[in-house]
Design a protein around this motif. Structure first.
Motif, PDB file in Angstrom:
ATOM      1  N   ALA A 112      -5.178   3.249   3.080  1.00 61.46           N
ATOM      2  CA  ALA A 112      -5.802   4.229   2.188  1.00 61.46           C
ATOM      3  C   ALA A 112      -6.266   5.449   2.969  1.00 61.46           C
ATOM      4  O   ALA A 112      -6.031   6.591   2.564  1.00 61.46           O
ATOM      5  CB  ALA A 112      -6.973   3.592   1.451  1.00 61.46           C
ATOM      6  N   SER A 139       2.026   1.679   5.371  1.00 60.30           N
ATOM      7  CA  SER A 139       1.581   0.403   4.811  1.00 60.30           C
ATOM      8  C   SER A 139       0.841  -0.398   5.872  1.00 60.30           C
ATOM      9  O   SER A 139       0.871  -0.085   7.068  1.00 60.30           O
ATOM     10  CB  SER A 139       2.788  -0.393   4.308  1.00 60.30           C
ATOM     11  OG  SER A 139       3.595  -0.774   5.425  1.00 60.30           O
ATOM     12  N   LEU A 194      -5.861  -0.836  -2.361  1.00 50.39           N
ATOM     13  CA  LEU A 194      -5.112  -0.548  -1.141  1.00 50.39           C
ATOM     14  C   LEU A 194      -5.780  -1.178   0.074  1.00 50.39           C
ATOM     15  O   LEU A 194      -6.992  -1.424   0.075  1.00 50.39           O
ATOM     16  CB  LEU A 194      -5.019   0.962  -0.901  1.00 50.39           C
ATOM     17  CG  LEU A 194      -4.461   1.849  -2.013  1.00 50.39           C
ATOM     18  CD1 LEU A 194      -4.402   3.298  -1.527  1.00 50.39           C
ATOM     19  CD2 LEU A 194      -3.096   1.380  -2.470  1.00 50.39           C
ATOM     20  N   THR A 239       0.811  -1.215   0.000  1.00 48.30           N
ATOM     21  CA  THR A 239       0.000   0.000   0.000  1.00 48.30           C
ATOM     22  C   THR A 239       0.847   1.270   0.000  1.00 48.30           C
ATOM     23  O   THR A 239       0.574   2.215  -0.745  1.00 48.30           O
ATOM     24  CB  THR A 239      -0.958  -0.013   1.207  1.00 48.30           C
ATOM     25  OG1 THR A 239      -1.970  -1.018   0.984  1.00 48.30           O
ATOM     26  CG2 THR A 239      -1.651   1.326   1.403  1.00 48.30           C
ATOM     27  N   PHE A 276      -9.755  -4.517   1.840  1.00 48.31           N
ATOM     28  CA  PHE A 276      -9.247  -3.846   0.639  1.00 48.31           C
ATOM     29  C   PHE A 276     -10.266  -2.886   0.047  1.00 48.31           C
ATOM     30  O   PHE A 276     -11.462  -3.192  -0.034  1.00 48.31           O
ATOM     31  CB  PHE A 276      -8.861  -4.871  -0.436  1.00 48.31           C
ATOM     32  CG  PHE A 276      -7.588  -5.598  -0.151  1.00 48.31           C
ATOM     33  CD1 PHE A 276      -6.369  -4.939  -0.152  1.00 48.31           C
ATOM     34  CD2 PHE A 276      -7.596  -6.960   0.130  1.00 48.31           C
ATOM     35  CE1 PHE A 276      -5.186  -5.611   0.115  1.00 48.31           C
ATOM     36  CE2 PHE A 276      -6.419  -7.647   0.397  1.00 48.31           C
ATOM     37  CZ  PHE A 276      -5.214  -6.974   0.385  1.00 48.31           C
TER      38      PHE A 276
END
Length: 284
Positions: free
Chosen positions: A64, A115, A59, A42, A187
């Motif tokens: 995100a 991440s 992501l 990510t 996700f």
């Protein structure tokens, strides 16, 4: 023809994107899809969107939202999955660490700041009621970087999706000492501000076709062997993965999940308290 540059991790979750890309359905609707594998996860994709190297990306939900809170130039346009990701908590096979309660004062390997491998140790530490500000991180870029960091004694603990790392557990390189599921659907699909301004209709078509292929794969009686063969996983592991994994059936933002995730990130000190969930998404 509208060119859309798409990014995602090279893992089994993303097979429907490749199915959609190769089906010809997108091209028939005026979309030229170009896929790039991001081994950095990510954090790497967020940077690529900032660099105008990607238009659309898959992501981790928490990554995100964290990226948007730090002025990243994209919005969430849909959830991609309706299920959590199970993060394995790994140590080197010869490590003295035998219990997850022993990892707190050790060095966490992370692909990048922002991440999932960076954010999930915070979630885990908060669940354990450990002071999150004392966590130590070592940036290793990707899964291979974590393997090297373990071999060279540069990191002690590594959070990563448990089925992706299982081959290294099976071969005696890693030892999994615990698991940490995300407390939300794992996700999302994001698109850059520029792409949404120019091609929101094409982004919508891209996601719709991909989710249709996800459902075809889920309903395929050969789905286990398809994924096991393509990603070099054991059929029994893929079977177990399918027991808790579901792709979204349609474009959906699930604003209550975004709000819950945002509040959790605020509690962890990873998102500013004044940040509003309304800043995270764009309705197609």
């Amino acid at each position: 023809m509208t060119r859309l540059r798409i990014g995602g991790v090279p893992e089994h979750y993303n097979l429907p994107w490749h199915m959609a890309r190769k089906s010809g359905e997108l091209q028939a609707q005026g979309i030229q899809p170009e896929w790039t594998d991001f081994y950095e996860g990510t954090g790497g994709m967020i940077q690529a969107i900032k660099n105008d190297e990607l238009d659309v990306a898959v992501l981790l939900t928490e990554g995100a939202i964290s990226g948007i809170s730090r002025s990243a130039n994209y919005k969430i346009v849909s959830f991609y999955t309706d299920s959590p990701i199970i993060w394995g908590i790994h140590v080197p096979a010869d490590s003295d660490i035998v219990d997850v309660n022993e990892i707190y004062h050790h060095r966490y390997a992370i692909s990048r700041y922002g991440s999932g491998s960076h954010l999930m140790p915070y979630v885990h530490a908060r669940e354990k009621q450990w002071p999150v500000h004392k966590l130590q991180f070592r940036v290793i870029n990707n899964l291979d970087g974590a393997r090297m960091a373990f071999r060279e004694d540069k990191a002690d603990v590594f959070f990563w999706e448990k089925f992706t790392t299982k081959p290294y557990v099976d071969n005696g390189e890693f030892r999994r000492i615990g698991e940490c599921p995300t407390p939300w659907s794992c996700f999302v699909v994001v698109a850059s501000h520029q792409t949404l301004a120019l091609h929101a209709d094409k982004v919508k078509t891209l996601i719709e076709v991909t989710l249709q292929h996800a459902q075809k794969l889920y309903q395929d009686p050969n789905r286990v062997s398809i994924i096991a063969d393509k990603f070099d996983l054991l059929p029994e592991d893929v079977e177990a993965w399918f027991e808790y994994t579901k792709w979204a059936k349609k474009i959906e933002l699930k604003k209550e999940v975004l709000a819950e995730t945002t509040e959790t990130l605020k509690d962890l000190g990873l998102v500013h308290q004044k940040f509003k969930v309304e800043q995270t998404y764009h309705e197609l």
